[in-house]
Write a protein that holds these residues in place. Structure first.
Motif, PDB file in Angstrom:
ATOM      1  N   THR A  69       1.275  -1.076   0.335  1.00  0.00           N
ATOM      2  CA  THR A  69       0.094  -0.047   0.082  1.00  0.00           C
ATOM      3  C   THR A  69       0.376   1.492  -0.051  1.00  0.00           C
ATOM      4  OG1 THR A  69       0.099   0.137   2.387  1.00  0.00           O
ATOM      5  CG2 THR A  69      -2.131  -1.129   1.049  1.00  0.00           C
ATOM      6  N   GLU A  72       1.963   1.622  -3.352  1.00  0.00           N
ATOM      7  CA  GLU A  72       1.189   1.369  -4.336  1.00  0.00           C
ATOM      8  C   GLU A  72       1.076   2.909  -3.990  1.00  0.00           C
ATOM      9  OE1 GLU A  72      -3.596   0.675  -5.235  1.00  0.00           O
ATOM     10  OE2 GLU A  72      -2.293  -0.291  -3.877  1.00  0.00           O
ATOM     11  N   ARG A  83      -3.003  -0.093 -10.626  1.00  0.00           N
ATOM     12  CA  ARG A  83      -1.863  -1.091  -9.952  1.00  0.00           C
ATOM     13  C   ARG A  83      -1.000  -2.087 -10.501  1.00  0.00           C
ATOM     14  NH1 ARG A  83      -5.965  -2.924  -5.810  1.00  0.00           N
ATOM     15  NH2 ARG A  83      -4.156  -3.493  -4.085  1.00  0.00           N
ATOM     16  N   LYS A  86       4.730  -4.874  -6.871  1.00  0.00           N
ATOM     17  CA  LYS A  86       5.892  -4.059  -5.870  1.00  0.00           C
ATOM     18  C   LYS A  86       6.570  -4.135  -7.522  1.00  0.00           C
ATOM     19  CE  LYS A  86       4.444  -7.308  -2.208  1.00  0.00           C
ATOM     20  NZ  LYS A  86       4.983  -7.751  -1.165  1.00  0.00           N
ATOM     21  N   MET A  89       6.092  -1.144  -9.208  1.00  0.00           N
ATOM     22  CA  MET A  89       5.863  -0.362  -8.731  1.00  0.00           C
ATOM     23  C   MET A  89       7.038   0.917  -8.418  1.00  0.00           C
ATOM     24  SD  MET A  89       2.220  -0.266  -6.605  1.00  0.00           S
ATOM     25  CE  MET A  89       2.472  -1.634  -5.423  1.00  0.00           C
TER      26      MET A  89
END
Length: 235
Positions: A69, A72, A83, A86, A89
């Motif tokens: 989170t 994100e 989205r 991980k 991101m």
């Protein structure tokens, strides 16, 4: 009252620390800072002010945060509109920060200070993007971060925010209050009642100004204020 940030000692110290941090980043020397202190001393206000001045990225940690989170929300702040995994991101975050050179401000860090995976990822972001990072939290943050030596050793600036003094409250009254002049005796009374808490001082200044304005007072002192309350009473 003006919607502005008064140049109190804490704010000026934070600004000076950020200037050193920016220079350190250019020289490839440690450029992570911590702003710490009790609630109401202006850490978030100073961080938000610097974030705007530096055209940086600001992310606020949440109590429920996991690594996923956290990444994100940070990705979204940098413009990712969907989205992703991980790893993807993290790659996106590092690329965007490295390309833009934007400093990263992370508020409410106490919420993630017990999560070693998040702290290690912040260190990875710093090492790979080479941009200044400012960690903002309460008094126990340095002790918690110190458990991860790889991150702690990269901290070159630490500002411990202090309660307001008479100079600070005078600065706040001068820079924020527009409709009346508040005499030093009333400022001293407000400082005592607030115990130096900047948030409560701001509330008190607003209350005084509203009273003076409604009574057409160009200035107000402690006698004119009388026994009124600076802050809303709690039953």
């Amino acid at each position: 009252m003006k919607t502005a940030v008064a140049k109190t000692k804490n704010v000026l110290a934070a600004f000076d620390a950020y200037q050193h941090l920016s220079e350190a980043a250019l020289n490839n020397t440690p450029s992570i800072a911590m702003f710490t202190g009790q609630a109401g001393l202006g850490k978030t206000t100073a961080g938000s002010y610097l974030f705007v001045q530096a055209d940086g990225i600001l992310v606020r940690c949440l109590k429920s945060d996991t690594l996923g989170t956290f990444l994100e929300r940070l990705s979204q702040e940098l413009g990712l509109d969907q989205r992703a995994r991980k790893a993807d991101m993290l790659k996106f975050i590092v690329h965007e920060l490295a390309v833009t050179g934007k400093p990263l401000f992370i508020d409410e860090c106490d919420y993630i200070a017990e999560r070693q995976d998040v702290l290690e990822t912040i260190r990875d972001i710093y090492d790979l993007a080479n941009v200044p990072i400012i960690l903002i939290g309460y008094n126990q943050l340095p002790k918690k971060v110190k458990r991860l030596e790889q991150l702690y050793s990269r901290i070159s600036q630490h500002i411990e925010f202090q309660p307001a003094d008479l100079d600070d409250i005078t600065t706040m009254a001068s820079e924020l209050v527009t409709d009346t002049a508040i005499n030093p005796d009333l400022l001293a009374e407000l400082l005592h009642a607030s115990k130096g808490n900047f948030r409560r001082i701001h509330t008190g200044l607003n209350t005084i100004e509203a009273f003076a304005r409604s009574n057409a007072m160009p200035s107000i002192n402690v006698v004119q204020w009388g026994e009124q309350q600076f802050f809303p009473s709690v039953n």
